[in-house]
Design a protein around this motif. Structure first.
Motif, PDB file in Angstrom:
ATOM      1  N   ASN A  92       0.866  -1.176   0.000  1.00  0.00           N
ATOM      2  CA  ASN A  92       0.000   0.000   0.000  1.00  0.00           C
ATOM      3  C   ASN A  92       0.899   1.221   0.000  1.00  0.00           C
ATOM      4  O   ASN A  92       1.715   1.395   0.907  1.00  0.00           O
ATOM      5  N   TRP A 107      -4.313  -2.115  -5.182  1.00  0.00           N
ATOM      6  CA  TRP A 107      -4.154  -3.014  -4.044  1.00  0.00           C
ATOM      7  C   TRP A 107      -5.040  -2.595  -2.863  1.00  0.00           C
ATOM      8  O   TRP A 107      -5.707  -3.455  -2.276  1.00  0.00           O
ATOM      9  N   PRO A 108      -5.103  -1.319  -2.507  1.00  0.00           N
ATOM     10  CA  PRO A 108      -6.035  -0.931  -1.447  1.00  0.00           C
ATOM     11  C   PRO A 108      -7.491  -1.254  -1.805  1.00  0.00           C
ATOM     12  O   PRO A 108      -8.279  -1.654  -0.945  1.00  0.00           O
TER      13      PRO A 108
END
Length: 135
Positions: A92, A107-108
């Motif tokens: 992150n 990704w978050p």
């Protein structure tokens, strides 16, 4: 389609994120036929396809290519496994709230859209396993 075939739809290793989405979409259609007792929720369906797309895109873009892919439904969950050739785990990136940059949002987002998410090292890179709740 047989019940066993519908549970795990394998059509070879996807050659692109779009191909991976098509595999998952076909699996969801086989298991969650619209209009039946398990009628799909369009937002949940879109979330499953978005997670699939993001993980496979990252395998191609950051992981040296897709080396493994599986998708199956167990109960009311989609279980995804995406393997690539890089040993580097996703991270992150922290960005100041007033700065907008290209990249770093996937990704978050995957973390928010999945019920559980794990990354494990493999002999040839890593494997990301994601569980998307379908109800």
């Amino acid at each position: 389609m047989s019940e066993e075939l519908a549970k795990v739809l394998v059509v070879g290793l996807p050659t692109s994120p779009a191909a991976a989405r098509e595999h998952v979409d076909a699996l969801l259609h086989a298991q969650l036929v619209p209009g039946s007792e398990g009628t799909r929720d369009d937002i949940v369906w879109a979330d499953a396809l978005l997670v699939t797309s993001e993980l496979v895109t990252n395998a191609f873009r950051h992981g040296g290519g897709l080396t493994g892919f599986s998708a199956r439904i167990q109960g009311d969950e989609l279980l995804l496994a995406v393997a690539d050739g890089s040993p580097d785990f996703p991270v992150n990136r922290r960005q100041p709230p007033d700065q907008y940059t290209v990249g770093g949002y996937g990704w978050p987002m995957v973390n928010r859209l999945t019920k559980s998410l794990s990354v494990t090292s493999t002999a040839s890179g890593k494997c990301i396993e994601a569980v998307v709740h379908l109800v």
